[in-house]
Structures are given as structure tokens and as C-alpha cells.
Design a protein around this motif. Structure first.
Motif, short mmCIF file in Angstrom:
data_model
loop_
_atom_site.label_atom_id
_atom_site.label_comp_id
_atom_site.label_asym_id
_atom_site.label_seq_id
_atom_site.Cartn_x
_atom_site.Cartn_y
_atom_site.Cartn_z
N UNK A 1 -19.18 -36.05 -39.32
CA UNK A 1 -19.83 -36.37 -38.05
C UNK A 1 -20.08 -35.15 -37.18
N UNK A 2 -19.16 -34.17 -37.23
CA UNK A 2 -19.16 -33.14 -36.18
C UNK A 2 -19.08 -31.69 -36.68
N UNK A 3 -19.29 -31.44 -37.95
CA UNK A 3 -19.22 -30.06 -38.45
C UNK A 3 -20.24 -29.16 -37.75
N UNK A 4 -21.46 -29.65 -37.61
CA UNK A 4 -22.51 -28.84 -36.98
C UNK A 4 -22.19 -28.58 -35.51
N UNK A 5 -21.71 -29.61 -34.83
CA UNK A 5 -21.30 -29.43 -33.42
C UNK A 5 -20.24 -28.35 -33.30
N UNK A 6 -19.26 -28.35 -34.18
CA UNK A 6 -18.17 -27.38 -34.10
C UNK A 6 -18.68 -25.96 -34.33
N UNK B 1 -20.18 -20.57 -32.12
CA UNK B 1 -21.16 -19.47 -32.22
C UNK B 1 -22.22 -19.53 -31.14
N UNK B 2 -22.03 -20.37 -30.14
CA UNK B 2 -23.04 -20.53 -29.08
C UNK B 2 -24.41 -20.82 -29.69
N UNK C 1 -25.27 -22.45 -42.68
CA UNK C 1 -24.95 -21.60 -43.82
C UNK C 1 -25.71 -20.28 -43.76
N UNK C 2 -26.98 -20.34 -43.39
CA UNK C 2 -27.79 -19.13 -43.30
C UNK C 2 -27.25 -18.19 -42.23
N UNK C 3 -26.87 -18.75 -41.09
CA UNK C 3 -26.29 -17.92 -40.02
C UNK C 3 -24.98 -17.29 -40.47
N UNK D 1 -27.75 -4.17 -34.38
CA UNK D 1 -28.65 -4.58 -33.31
C UNK D 1 -29.55 -5.74 -33.70
N UNK D 2 -29.51 -6.20 -34.96
CA UNK D 2 -30.41 -7.27 -35.40
C UNK D 2 -30.07 -8.57 -34.69
N UNK D 3 -31.11 -9.31 -34.30
CA UNK D 3 -30.90 -10.62 -33.70
C UNK D 3 -30.38 -11.59 -34.75
N UNK D 4 -29.64 -12.58 -34.32
CA UNK D 4 -29.05 -13.54 -35.25
C UNK D 4 -30.10 -14.26 -36.08
N UNK D 5 -31.31 -14.41 -35.54
CA UNK D 5 -32.36 -15.13 -36.24
C UNK D 5 -33.28 -14.22 -37.05
N UNK D 6 -33.06 -12.91 -36.99
CA UNK D 6 -33.93 -11.95 -37.67
C UNK D 6 -33.64 -11.95 -39.17
#
Length: 444
Positions: free
Chosen positions: A73-78, A83-84, A145-147, A280-285
Motif C-alpha cells: 500500500x505504502x512503499x512509494x509513499x515511504x 527522498x522528498x 527504482x530508477x532514482x 552536480x547532476x539533477x536527480x532527474x538528469x
């Protein structure tokens, strides 16, 4: 009240999770605390009777079922909480212990793991299985997982702290690894010599540091790994690549699920294939950050067993001395050989992969089938010359771009993630399976 009655009363409790993660985490914590109370009333594992062992197993099973339901239910929420919303990169160990604080009882605290590390493997409560369940849940969510994978590609703080010294001196001597800059190459020599370069927690820490330094150095074009000269009586004076996981440490409870079994795959082996993500890379880069990738060469003397053989599957070029061999005896040891089940089939084909992984087949340098793992067989006396020649070839300007394109074609990150999700839990289970505990008691 007898403990059996307490267990039945606890089992009958209604664990009615809502869709509110804060409410459900409190409900889970209360439920798990009751289970911990039953465990605390038992003798330590080594002193339990058969009936007490069964009772403890039931407690762990019911607790794990509750954790699994919560995570469904809550893995993604956690993960977003820690990780903000995937904006902060965090390493695996950091996430594991922060999760223990955010959701009490979901996974073991650092103090619990440190206490268990003082015990032989067979006397632990197997709390690391709950860490495996957590990471399986996270790795099953693609964006999480990618993050996580990208976060683990950042250089370690230890390597960043040593970089200036390494660039100045050209050498770094760590406890189990020596890194030397010669010509265009960063030469990493394994020096866990008394135990035939067997891998342990410290070795994984040192090796990731050395890999980071090679990838960070602007003057190094190629990374080289080779085993050092042994002090072990049987191989004294000879080089050995690696004997794989240190089974004595596993038996003694010193092999960490998070800091060894997960870290080596998501840390330095991941970096061998994909390079570093700059700080310095952004988390989404997405990268590809070609300036932080290097081709890698392995030189195998005598043998590469288990984890040593696993490493070869991540290299661009593998040299082996005449008479040396490669083997992955994971089925005999009882554990999963890292990500080799993913990579070996691609390298040697499905039938031979089963011969190696399930039946312990050795590949001897020079035999026809070994060509799928070993690129060049050389006379031991000529190894240094062969290394230099191959370093020169791998230093060509277009090598990095082409090996990058080969790697994303052969093993895109999505493929790695798909494998990693099941690996995280299956490996945790195998780490505490009865056959593994029995075998490691007799480790050399």
C-alpha cells in the motif's frame, strides 16, 4: 499467560490498514511491537528448544506478512517521504536505516543490525530479510527504482575526499586495495591477500572507493583490475584474482546484506558498466555523462571464483593467464551470484549458463567455450606486456562512446531494475536458508 496463547491472541488481532500511510504506520508499529515482545520473552536463538524455534518462526512469518501488506500500500509513499519526492539522492544503507526511523518495526534499526553482526549467521534473527522485502518493494516501482539506481552512481564522499591526494601522489593504499596511476591507466590491485582476495564488507568499501577515483580522475583513460601476490600458504608468491565471497565472514555473521550484497551490485559493479553521475547532476538528469565513464580491463591470474567471476562479466576486456580458470559455484554455496544470472546467459548462452551456475562447471583459459568470458589467454610472464597493449587499444578516443552504446543495448537500466527487484528479496532469503547456514559452518 503462556507464549503460545499470547501468539494466538496476537495472530487474531485485526490489522485493518486504511489508505492513510501515517495511520497505517502507527498501526503496523503497534502490531510489530507485540510480536517483538513475544520474541523478547524467548531465550536467545542458540538456546531455544525446537518448540521455541517454531514459535519464533511463526512470529517472524506473521510480522513479515504484515510488513508485506503495508508495503503493498505504502512503499512509494515511504520512498517519496525519505527522498522528498525523488529529489534527494540517497544511498541504500542510508535509506534502509531512515526507513526504520520513519516506520518503526518495518525494517531493523542500525542498532539491531549492529547487534546481530556480533553473532554467527546461524544465531541471528534474520532481520535482514525485512530489508530485502523493503528493497524488493521499492525496486518494483519503476520511477523509484530508477532514482535509486542513479543515486548509487554518485561518487562516494570517501572518494571525493581522497581525490586531490590521489591526483597529486598517483597512488592510494587502502586496507584491501591499492590504486596506482601508471601511464594512461588506473591500476587497482586486490590486496586482501591472506584470504585469496575473498570479498568482505571492507573489500567492497575499498573497491568502490578505488573505482570512483579512477572514474573521477581526468588523466586516467582506462581502469585495470588484477589480483595481488598472495601470502596464503597454498598460493604464496602467486597472484590470484579473487576467491569470491569470504565464507568465513559469512559464517561469522560479518557479511552485510545492505553493505555487501546490495552495495556491490548497485555500487561499484553498476559504476563499471555505467560510469559515475557527477555530483552536480539533477536527480532527474539521465546523462549519459561520457566524461565519467571509462573502459575496464581485468587480468586474471590463477583463478576467478564466485564474486571474482561475477566481476568479469562487467568488463570490456578480460585477459587470463594460461592454466587459470573461472567458475561460479553459487548453487553449491547456496546463494545467488549477484547479477550473474542476468549477464552470464547473454555471454555464454542458456545451456552453458546452467552448467556453470547450477553444476559448478569451470571454464579453463584456453578451452573453446572460455572465449565467451575470456578475450585473450597469455603466458603468465607476458601478462604485464599484454595489459599495456590492451590499455593502449582501450585508450582510443571512440572507445567510451561505443562501449556506452554497447552497454545500453546489452543491458538497459530497465532490464537491470527488473532483475534487481526479485534479487533483493531472493538473496536475503538465501542468506538465511538452512542449507547455507550448514555449509558455511565448514568454510575454510
Amino acid at each position: 499467560m503462556k507464549l503460545d496463547d499470547t501468539l494466538q491472541e496476537w495472530r487474531a488481532r485485526d490489522l485493518a490498514f486504511s489508505r492513510d500511510p501515517k495511520h497505517d504506520s502507527l498501526l503496523l508499529a503497534d502490531f510489530l511491537a507485540a510480536g517483538e515482545g513475544i520474541l523478547a520473552a524467548l531465550p536467545t536463538k542458540q538456546d531455544r528448544s525446537a518448540a521455541e524455534l517454531e514459535l519464533a518462526s511463526n512470529v517472524h512469518g506473521l510480522s513479515r506478512d504484515a510488513r508485506r501488506l503495508f508495503l503493498s500500500l505504502h512503499a512509494e509513499w515511504l520512498y517519496d517521504l525519505l527522498t522528498c519526492q525523488c529529489s534527494l539522492p540517497k544511498r541504500i544503507a542510508e535509506l534502509a536505516y531512515e526507513a526504520a526511523g520513519a516506520c518503526p518495526g518495518l525494517v531493523p534499526t542500525r542498532a539491531q543490525i549492529e547487534q546481530e553482526s556480533k553473532l554467527p549467521q546461524k544465531y541471528k534473527e534474520a532481520r535482514e530479510i525485512d530489508q530485502g522485502l523493503l528493497f524488493q518493494s521499492w525496486l518494483a516501482i519503476p520511477r523509484v527504482a530508477l532514482h535509486l539506481m542513479r543515486s548509487m552512481l554518485l561518487p562516494t564522499a570517501r572518494a571525493l575526499g581522497l581525490l586531490e591526494r590521489f591526483e597529486k601522489d598517483g597512488v592510494i593504499e587502502l586496507d584491501t586495495v591499492v590504486l596506482c596511476h601508471r601511464d594512461n591507466a588506473g591500476h587497482i590491485t586486490f590486496h586482501n591477500t591472506a584470504c585469496l582476495n575473498a570479498e568482505d564488507n571492507l573489500f567492497v568499501e575499498d573497491l568502490e572507493t578505488a573505482v570512483d577515483l579512477v572514474l573521477l580522475s581526468q588523466s586516467i583513460k582506462v581502469g585495470v583490475m588484477r589480483g595481488g601476490i598472495m601470502t596464503h600458504p597454498r598460493y604464496a608468491g602467486h597472484r590470484v584474482f579473487s576467491a569470491g565471497i569470504n565464507l568465513k565472514h559469512l559464517n561469522g555473521g560479518k557479511i552485510s546484506f545492505v553493505d555487501f550484497l546490495l552495495r556491490r551490485e548497485f555500487g561499484f559493479i553498476n559504476k563499471l558498466l555505467r560510469g559515475l553521475r557527477p555530483v552536480h547532476a539533477a536527480a532527474s538528469d539521465r546523462g549519459p555523462f561520457l566524461d565519467f565513464q571509462k573502459p575496464w580491463l581485468a587480468a586474471v591470474d590463477t583463478f576467478a571464483i564466485g564474486g571474482g567471476a561475477q566481476l568479469l562479466l562487467a568488463f570490456d576486456r578480460v585477459l587470463a593467464a594460461e592454466g587459470s580458470y573461472v567458475t561460479l559455484p553459487a548453487a553449491q554455496e547456496g546463494i545467488v551470484p549477484g547479477f550473474s544470472n542476468l549477464r552470464l546467459t547473454r555471454a555464454v548462452g542458456a545451456r552453458m549458463a546452467r552448467q556453470i551456475l547450477l553444476f559448478g562447471r569451470k571454464l579453463w583459459a584456453g578451452e573453446v567455450d572460455a572465449r565467451f568470458v575470456i578475450d585473450e589467454v597469455v603466458n603468465a610472464a607476458s601478462m604485464e606486456e599484454a595489459i599495456a597493449r590492451n590499455v593502449a587499444d582501450l585508450s582510443a578516443p571512440a572507445v567510451i562512446a561505443n562501449r556506452h552504446m554497447l552497454n545500453i543495448s546489452e543491458e538497459p537500466i530497465e532490464t537491470t531494475i527488473h532483475y534487481a527487484a526479485d534479487f533483493a528479496f531472493v538473496q536475503a532469503i538465501r542468506l538465511y536458508s538452512e542449507d547455507v547456514l550448514n555449509k558455511t559452518r565448514f568454510a575454510r
